[in-house]
Write a protein that holds these residues in place. Structure first.
Motif, short mmCIF file in Angstrom:
data_model
loop_
_atom_site.label_atom_id
_atom_site.label_comp_id
_atom_site.label_asym_id
_atom_site.label_seq_id
_atom_site.Cartn_x
_atom_site.Cartn_y
_atom_site.Cartn_z
N THR A 328 0.86 -1.18 0.00
CA THR A 328 0.00 0.00 0.00
C THR A 328 0.90 1.23 0.00
OG1 THR A 328 -0.10 -0.03 2.42
CG2 THR A 328 -1.87 -1.17 1.23
N ILE A 329 0.32 2.40 -0.36
CA ILE A 329 1.13 3.61 -0.48
C ILE A 329 0.46 4.77 0.23
CG2 ILE A 329 2.15 2.87 -2.67
CD1 ILE A 329 0.22 4.79 -4.10
N ASN A 330 1.26 5.82 0.51
CA ASN A 330 0.68 6.98 1.16
C ASN A 330 0.11 7.96 0.13
OD1 ASN A 330 2.75 8.62 0.17
ND2 ASN A 330 3.53 9.18 2.18
N GLN A 331 -0.46 9.05 0.61
CA GLN A 331 -1.17 10.00 -0.24
C GLN A 331 -0.26 10.84 -1.11
OE1 GLN A 331 -1.08 9.96 3.04
NE2 GLN A 331 -0.41 11.98 3.79
N ASN A 332 1.04 10.83 -0.83
CA ASN A 332 1.99 11.62 -1.62
C ASN A 332 2.67 10.81 -2.72
OD1 ASN A 332 1.53 13.94 -0.03
ND2 ASN A 332 2.96 13.20 1.52
N LEU A 333 2.22 9.59 -2.91
CA LEU A 333 2.71 8.74 -3.98
C LEU A 333 1.57 8.43 -4.96
CD1 LEU A 333 4.84 6.10 -2.02
CD2 LEU A 333 5.73 7.82 -3.60
N ALA A 334 1.92 8.33 -6.22
CA ALA A 334 0.97 7.85 -7.23
C ALA A 334 1.37 6.44 -7.62
CB ALA A 334 0.98 8.75 -8.45
#
Length: 442
Positions: A328-334
């Motif tokens: 999963t990734i954070n909101q600052n990664l696409a």
């Protein structure tokens, strides 16, 4: 190291582990015995324009200026006004100061009129040779045992003043400093040569990638105008289209830190923006729980997904890396998930070439940022799938060879730096006798 040079005829023991035995005629004493250690000062608030003047007499020294410098501070990016310099600590050229914040323990000698803030200490009453003391600090051995809880180095006026050094007579200090200037200059020249080689290898690596993903591998093919200025002409059978036509693009989120149940179990890998510097992402930033995955509207991205930094003033924004595992990734990664028409590794190589142009596409206020829409609108060129596979195979082999050379060159630099530090350490603790050393003629 010591075998190449003769030793002093007689030694005395000290109670300092880092010093060990020193020559009998040297004196072991604390730096504070040689003069007070003082801290710099700063006008407040430091971002007030009235404290700065581009024609000011005194340069303003930031931690970044010292980090970027070598032995001597020769320039900074800002100068203070008369008001600003009067509220700081002024140093005339030729004085030694030491960083106690940021790059902790880094010494520097200013060649210009400069002002230092409270992230530095200096030695206004020191009458010995500054260059000799500089080398003591540079070697770093004197800091052993000064780390807070044995880890983080924690320096202030008291801890620096409490460092015990071995002090030879002043002419001998000067001779040791001259010897080290000469010997370390030779090592630094070799290091600089190796660093230039690494820069050239990186340029070659990027040139090989750029040509392959924009022009292909065949030497003679029919070309067409891509319609994209930076791409120029591309092979006739390649497609040029928006990334969103071939990829699913979305960003992630961060589960609430207040809910410990979202973070205390190492169940699902989670990535923050810094992972884009890994190139191939081989380990997660942290882990979240299955509960967080279910309750926080977070999507799993499959292995082989490209993740791209969307914010940041440094290299994070526009930089991409490829995942080696589901995460999963954070909101600052696409997350950029290619469909079956694109090899994810091919797209990874293409986005390295497109990095500068992606950054130009960013928009928004003082901190330019990308978003999923901007990334989706970015034009990419796509060869037929079989040619993508050939390009990937070619680049994997080419870049592997270049990367091996870069790694070996880094190892040489590391060895040279270790030798340099070791030579400085044995010289400033009297393990070698250089009193009769003379610089080679010419």
């Amino acid at each position: 190291m010591e075998g190449r040079y003769k030793q002093y005829p007689e030694y005395q023991r000290t109670d300092e582990i880092w010093l060990g035995e020193i020559p009998k005629h040297w004196t072991a004493l604390k730096i504070s015995r040689l003069g007070v250690v003082k801290r710099g000062a700063s006008p407040r608030p430091i971002d007030d324009p009235k404290y700065f003047d581009e024609n000011g007499e005194y340069a303003w020294v930031r931690i970044a200026d010292v980090t970027a410098s070598k032995t001597y501070l020769e320039e900074t990016t800002q100068t203070l006004s008369d008001l600003g310099s009067n509220l700081s600590v002024k140093l005339e050229p030729g004085q030694l100061f030491l960083s106690i914040a940021g790059t902790v323990g880094k010494p520097c000698i200013n060649k210009i009129k400069a002002c230092i803030h409270d992230g530095f200490v200096y030695f206004p009453e020191y009458k010995q040779d500054f260059k000799f003391l500089y080398y003591i600090f540079f070697a770093g051995e004197a800091y052993k045992g000064l780390g807070k809880f044995g880890t983080q180095l924690n320096l202030n006026t008291e801890t620096v003043g409490g460092i015990k050094i071995g002090l030879p007579p002043l002419p001998e200090q000067q001779k040791i400093a001259t010897f080290l200037d000469h010997e370390t200059a030779k090592m630094d020249a070799l290091i600089e040569k190796k660093e230039r080689l690494i820069a050239l290898l990186k340029e070659k690596r990027q040139a090989v990638i750029s040509h392959a993903v924009t022009k292909g591998l065949a030497p003679h093919v029919n070309m067409k105008d891509s319609g994209v200025e930076w791409l120029g002409e591309v092979p006739e059978d390649w497609e040029v289209s928006r990334m969103a036509r071939y990829c699913k693009i979305f960003n992630g989120s961060t589960p609430s830190r207040a809910n410990i149940e979202y973070w205390d179990k190492k169940e699902i890998p989670w990535l923050s923006s810094g992972v884009v510097n890994q190139y191939h992402i081989i380990e997660p930033t942290e882990f979240i729980s299955l509960k967080a995955l279910k309750e926080c509207s977070i999507n799993l991205v499959p292995a082989g997904t490209l993740v791209m930094g969307m914010i940041g003033q440094g290299r994070t924004r526009g930089l991409s890396a490829i995942t080696n595992f589901e995460a999963t990734i954070n909101q600052n990664l696409a997350a950029i998930v290619p469909d079956a028409r694109i090899e994810s590794v091919y797209l990874h190589y293409f986005l390295q070439t497109a990095y500068d142009y992606l950054r130009e596409a960013a928009r928004g206020g003082n901190q330019a940022a990308l978003n999923c829409e901007l990334i989706g609108d970015f034009k990419i060129c796509i060869p037929p799938l079989d040619k993508q596979k050939l390009i990937v195979y070619f680049l994997e082999n080419q870049t592997r060879a270049i990367d091996q050379l870069i790694r070996k060159t880094h190892q040489v630099i590391e060895t040279l730096n270790e030798r340099k530090t070791a030579l400085i350490s044995v010289a400033v603790t009297g393990k070698i006798d250089v009193r009769e050393w003379e610089a080679p003629a010419g």
